[in-house]
Design an enzyme around this catalytic site. Structure first.
Site, PDB file in Angstrom:
ATOM      1  N   ARG A 163       1.542   5.899  -5.036  1.00 36.78           N
ATOM      2  CA  ARG A 163       2.398   6.873  -4.329  1.00 36.78           C
ATOM      3  C   ARG A 163       1.718   8.255  -4.333  1.00 36.78           C
ATOM      4  O   ARG A 163       1.783   8.987  -3.349  1.00 36.78           O
ATOM      5  CB  ARG A 163       3.774   6.982  -4.997  1.00 36.78           C
ATOM      6  CG  ARG A 163       4.608   5.709  -4.974  1.00 36.78           C
ATOM      7  CD  ARG A 163       5.285   5.407  -3.684  1.00 36.78           C
ATOM      8  NE  ARG A 163       6.198   6.426  -3.231  1.00 36.78           N
ATOM      9  CZ  ARG A 163       6.912   6.333  -2.114  1.00 36.78           C
ATOM     10  NH1 ARG A 163       6.819   5.241  -1.351  1.00 36.78           N
ATOM     11  NH2 ARG A 163       7.711   7.281  -1.753  1.00 36.78           N
ATOM     12  N   PHE A 203      15.735   6.421  12.901  1.00 38.49           N
ATOM     13  CA  PHE A 203      14.362   6.068  13.284  1.00 38.49           C
ATOM     14  C   PHE A 203      14.035   4.585  13.083  1.00 38.49           C
ATOM     15  O   PHE A 203      12.901   4.169  13.277  1.00 38.49           O
ATOM     16  CB  PHE A 203      13.356   6.937  12.519  1.00 38.49           C
ATOM     17  CG  PHE A 203      13.480   6.855  11.012  1.00 38.49           C
ATOM     18  CD1 PHE A 203      12.911   5.802  10.309  1.00 38.49           C
ATOM     19  CD2 PHE A 203      14.163   7.834  10.300  1.00 38.49           C
ATOM     20  CE1 PHE A 203      13.022   5.713   8.929  1.00 38.49           C
ATOM     21  CE2 PHE A 203      14.273   7.754   8.914  1.00 38.49           C
ATOM     22  CZ  PHE A 203      13.703   6.696   8.227  1.00 38.49           C
ATOM     23  N   TYR A 238      12.016  -3.431   6.358  1.00 34.85           N
ATOM     24  CA  TYR A 238      12.610  -2.090   6.382  1.00 34.85           C
ATOM     25  C   TYR A 238      14.136  -2.129   6.486  1.00 34.85           C
ATOM     26  O   TYR A 238      14.746  -1.135   6.889  1.00 34.85           O
ATOM     27  CB  TYR A 238      12.009  -1.267   7.520  1.00 34.85           C
ATOM     28  CG  TYR A 238      10.637  -0.705   7.192  1.00 34.85           C
ATOM     29  CD1 TYR A 238      10.474   0.225   6.170  1.00 34.85           C
ATOM     30  CD2 TYR A 238       9.504  -1.099   7.901  1.00 34.85           C
ATOM     31  CE1 TYR A 238       9.227   0.756   5.853  1.00 34.85           C
ATOM     32  CE2 TYR A 238       8.249  -0.569   7.594  1.00 34.85           C
ATOM     33  CZ  TYR A 238       8.124   0.361   6.575  1.00 34.85           C
ATOM     34  OH  TYR A 238       6.886   0.889   6.263  1.00 34.85           O
ATOM     35  N   THR A 250       5.588  11.604   2.560  1.00 35.48           N
ATOM     36  CA  THR A 250       5.897  10.861   3.794  1.00 35.48           C
ATOM     37  C   THR A 250       5.463  11.645   5.034  1.00 35.48           C
ATOM     38  O   THR A 250       4.869  11.082   5.965  1.00 35.48           O
ATOM     39  CB  THR A 250       7.424  10.595   3.864  1.00 35.48           C
ATOM     40  OG1 THR A 250       7.838  10.012   2.631  1.00 35.48           O
ATOM     41  CG2 THR A 250       7.765   9.656   5.018  1.00 35.48           C
ATOM     42  N   HIS A 279       1.953   2.428   3.610  1.00 40.41           N
ATOM     43  CA  HIS A 279       3.213   2.189   2.887  1.00 40.41           C
ATOM     44  C   HIS A 279       2.864   1.887   1.441  1.00 40.41           C
ATOM     45  O   HIS A 279       1.858   1.239   1.161  1.00 40.41           O
ATOM     46  CB  HIS A 279       3.966   0.979   3.465  1.00 40.41           C
ATOM     47  CG  HIS A 279       5.037   0.478   2.520  1.00 40.41           C
ATOM     48  ND1 HIS A 279       6.287   1.014   2.477  1.00 40.41           N
ATOM     49  CD2 HIS A 279       4.995  -0.477   1.529  1.00 40.41           C
ATOM     50  CE1 HIS A 279       6.994   0.413   1.514  1.00 40.41           C
ATOM     51  NE2 HIS A 279       6.231  -0.500   0.940  1.00 40.41           N
ATOM     52  N   LYS A 339      -1.063   0.818   7.886  1.00 41.57           N
ATOM     53  CA  LYS A 339      -0.215   0.703   9.081  1.00 41.57           C
ATOM     54  C   LYS A 339      -1.025   0.706  10.393  1.00 41.57           C
ATOM     55  O   LYS A 339      -2.206   1.072  10.394  1.00 41.57           O
ATOM     56  CB  LYS A 339       0.800   1.849   9.065  1.00 41.57           C
ATOM     57  CG  LYS A 339       1.800   1.777   7.897  1.00 41.57           C
ATOM     58  CD  LYS A 339       2.844   2.889   7.987  1.00 41.57           C
ATOM     59  CE  LYS A 339       3.861   2.809   6.853  1.00 41.57           C
ATOM     60  NZ  LYS A 339       4.897   3.861   6.951  1.00 41.57           N
ATOM     61  N   ASN A 347       2.301   7.271   9.712  1.00 38.31           N
ATOM     62  CA  ASN A 347       1.745   7.931   8.533  1.00 38.31           C
ATOM     63  C   ASN A 347       0.821   7.034   7.708  1.00 38.31           C
ATOM     64  O   ASN A 347       0.661   7.206   6.510  1.00 38.31           O
ATOM     65  CB  ASN A 347       2.862   8.542   7.686  1.00 38.31           C
ATOM     66  CG  ASN A 347       3.860   7.506   7.204  1.00 38.31           C
ATOM     67  OD1 ASN A 347       3.689   6.321   7.446  1.00 38.31           O
ATOM     68  ND2 ASN A 347       4.883   7.951   6.512  1.00 38.31           N
ATOM     69  N   GLU A 372       8.535  -6.978  -2.477  1.00 36.01           N
ATOM     70  CA  GLU A 372       7.694  -6.796  -1.283  1.00 36.01           C
ATOM     71  C   GLU A 372       6.453  -7.689  -1.344  1.00 36.01           C
ATOM     72  O   GLU A 372       6.058  -8.284  -0.336  1.00 36.01           O
ATOM     73  CB  GLU A 372       7.312  -5.315  -1.157  1.00 36.01           C
ATOM     74  CG  GLU A 372       8.533  -4.445  -0.846  1.00 36.01           C
ATOM     75  CD  GLU A 372       8.234  -2.945  -0.843  1.00 36.01           C
ATOM     76  OE1 GLU A 372       7.092  -2.539  -1.141  1.00 36.01           O
ATOM     77  OE2 GLU A 372       9.172  -2.179  -0.537  1.00 36.01           O
TER      78      GLU A 372
END
Ligand code: GDP
Length: 140
Positions: free
Chosen positions: A87, A59, A51, A93, A117, A11, A114, A128
């Site tokens: 993950r 948010f 998203y 998160t 993803h 990110k 964070n 995705e």
């Protein structure tokens, strides 16, 4: 355990701090292979679509603004049990809850910014990956 592919994004908070290599090293050390990778600037439309599942969350606007605020690195990772393994090495998160040694514990700045993803299921990984990669851009 079968070989799987998962979708990953480094990110904008992480690319801004030049952390792409360090984050990739965490993935590779966990046995994940980077079989597709591109650095892009996400459009508003791409981020909203990506998203869309969070569209009703408070948010959502902040998340779309953040994801379009700088370059991201979109990736396809491959390995045994890749979805769950990715993950696990990403961490929770919220970085305050992330386990030692995870990317989010090491590098994330907040629950929003964070650093990474990762797809939450093999089914979502396929959807995705298809949003950002053609098969010709993935070499396993
Ligand atoms: P993930 O699967 O661990 O990335 O978490 P989620 O699917 O629950 O949320 C998607 C992304 O939305 C997170 O990675 C964060 O970037 C962002 N996000 C989640 N919760 C919050 C929040 O409470 N505030 C803000 N600003 N962003 C959030």
């Amino acid at each position: 355990m079968a070989i799987q592919r998962t979708f990953s994004i480094i990110k904008p908070d992480a690319t801004a701090r030049n952390l792409t290599g360090k984050i990739n090293a965490v993935f590779e050390d966990a046995g994940l292979r980077i079989v597709g990778q591109r650095r892009i600037r996400m459009t508003d439309e791409q981020a909203k679509r990506f998203y869309a599942v969070h569209a009703e969350r408070p948010f959502y606007g902040e998340l779309v603004d953040f994801m379009t605020s700088g370059p991201v690195v979109v990736q396809v990772l491959e390995g045994e049990n890749a979805v769950a393994k990715h993950r696990e090495v990403m961490g929770a998160t919220n970085p305050a809850e992330a386990a030692e040694g995870t990317v989010r514990k090491l590098y994330a700045q907040s629950i929003g910014e964070n650093s990474v993803h990762g797809s939450d299921s093999e089914e979502n990984a396929k959807i995705e990956i298809a949003q950002f990669f053609s098969e010709a851009d993935i070499a396993g």
